[in-house]
Design a protein around this motif. Sequence first.
Motif, mmCIF file in Angstrom:
data_model
loop_
_atom_site.group_PDB
_atom_site.id
_atom_site.type_symbol
_atom_site.label_atom_id
_atom_site.label_comp_id
_atom_site.label_asym_id
_atom_site.label_seq_id
_atom_site.Cartn_x
_atom_site.Cartn_y
_atom_site.Cartn_z
ATOM 1 N N TYR A 187 0.845 -1.210 0.000
ATOM 2 C CA TYR A 187 0.000 0.000 0.000
ATOM 3 C C TYR A 187 0.875 1.253 0.000
ATOM 4 C CZ TYR A 187 -3.386 3.440 1.781
ATOM 5 O OH TYR A 187 -4.179 4.549 1.959
ATOM 6 N N SER A 191 1.246 3.779 -3.063
ATOM 7 C CA SER A 191 0.795 5.159 -2.801
ATOM 8 C C SER A 191 1.882 6.160 -3.187
ATOM 9 C CB SER A 191 0.456 5.344 -1.321
ATOM 10 O OG SER A 191 -0.593 4.497 -0.969
ATOM 11 N N ASP A 219 -7.017 6.695 -3.629
ATOM 12 C CA ASP A 219 -6.432 6.121 -2.414
ATOM 13 C C ASP A 219 -7.166 4.841 -2.004
ATOM 14 O OD1 ASP A 219 -4.762 6.067 -0.043
ATOM 15 O OD2 ASP A 219 -6.601 6.564 1.027
ATOM 16 N N THR A 222 -6.189 2.122 -4.322
ATOM 17 C CA THR A 222 -4.837 1.635 -4.048
ATOM 18 C C THR A 222 -4.863 0.665 -2.859
ATOM 19 O OG1 THR A 222 -3.981 3.732 -4.841
ATOM 20 C CG2 THR A 222 -2.448 2.372 -3.577
#
Length: 348
Positions: A187, A191, A219, A222
């Motif tokens: 993550y 990101s 977000d 993701t």
Amino acid sequence: MSPLQRKTSEVLWFVLAPALLTLASQYAVAQGPADYDRAVKAAYEKFKNLDEGKNADYIPALAKVDPHLFGIALVTPDGKVYTAGDVTSEVSIQSVSKVFTMARVLQQSGEKAIEDNIGVDATGQVFNSINAIEQFKGKEMNPFVNPGAITTTSMIDGATPDSVWHSIINTLDDFAGRTLTVNQDVYKSESETNQRNQAISMLMFAYERIKANPLQATDLYTRQCSVNVNARDLAMMAATLANGGRNPVTGRQPIDSRHVAPILAVMATAGLYDDSGKWLYATGLPAKSGVGGALIAVSPGKFGIAVVSPPLDAAGNSVRGQRAIADISAALGGNPYSQLPASATAKR
Ligand code: GLU
């Protein structure tokens, strides 16, 4: 035997014989647990030393995953599980998650919402193409290319990012039949490097496909791609689709059965990036792959199957995954398009 008894037995024979013959012919071609187990184990042995392809590295954390990891799992609608290799080590689900956010939106808002706001056609361009957005003005896409997928995530109801997230993860959990967690390394890594997806979401916002908060949608997308799964989880998720939307082990049903066919249709046309046509031609199976090395496929009513193996081919699909699933499905008669004429079926 009295004449009456003889007559009765003759009549019975005429009535029962065709039914018995049909039953016998079905029995002759039916696949039993031993066949399933053999097919899964044989494919594992055949491909475990195959050394082709390369881990994705545009998300730095994916390059570090063990390329030797290889697990196969198959789950039938009656909840039987067949496995070979490593089916407990986890990888990030990546694009395979797109199937289940699409499922969530179908359950919440229905088919028309996806059709009108995103589209259900292959774009003919790469999965993160910005040209495709421009060419189609944000329409005529599908939920499995990034513009469509981030838009799909943006369509999930929720007053706060947290409540949207709960809806996403609960759906994934229900399909898998257990509580899944986010791979924080992946993550974080994605990101830090997902500027292109941010740009895609802003463009989809500009074309009014994403209605608000595009970067929040990116977000959440993701995070959804970073959820950890193993081959067994993935096979259970595929088997839930093979079983009309009901998890064959837990009995939970995250989506109504009527939503399954539209999902399988998009998996068939756009599940394996630019090789979706080749894959369907070879196997007939609706499928979805992810850049983490996961691949799921569905033989409706027969089985859900999954492979985890990180090295990808040039199109971005797991090399061992494609080979193993194609072999197993061929051995088990999994291709839904492949039927013999009625007379040949009766003769078998
Ligand atoms: N999170 C990945 C991306 O957006 C998913 C790609 C994939 O698995 O196709 O680039």
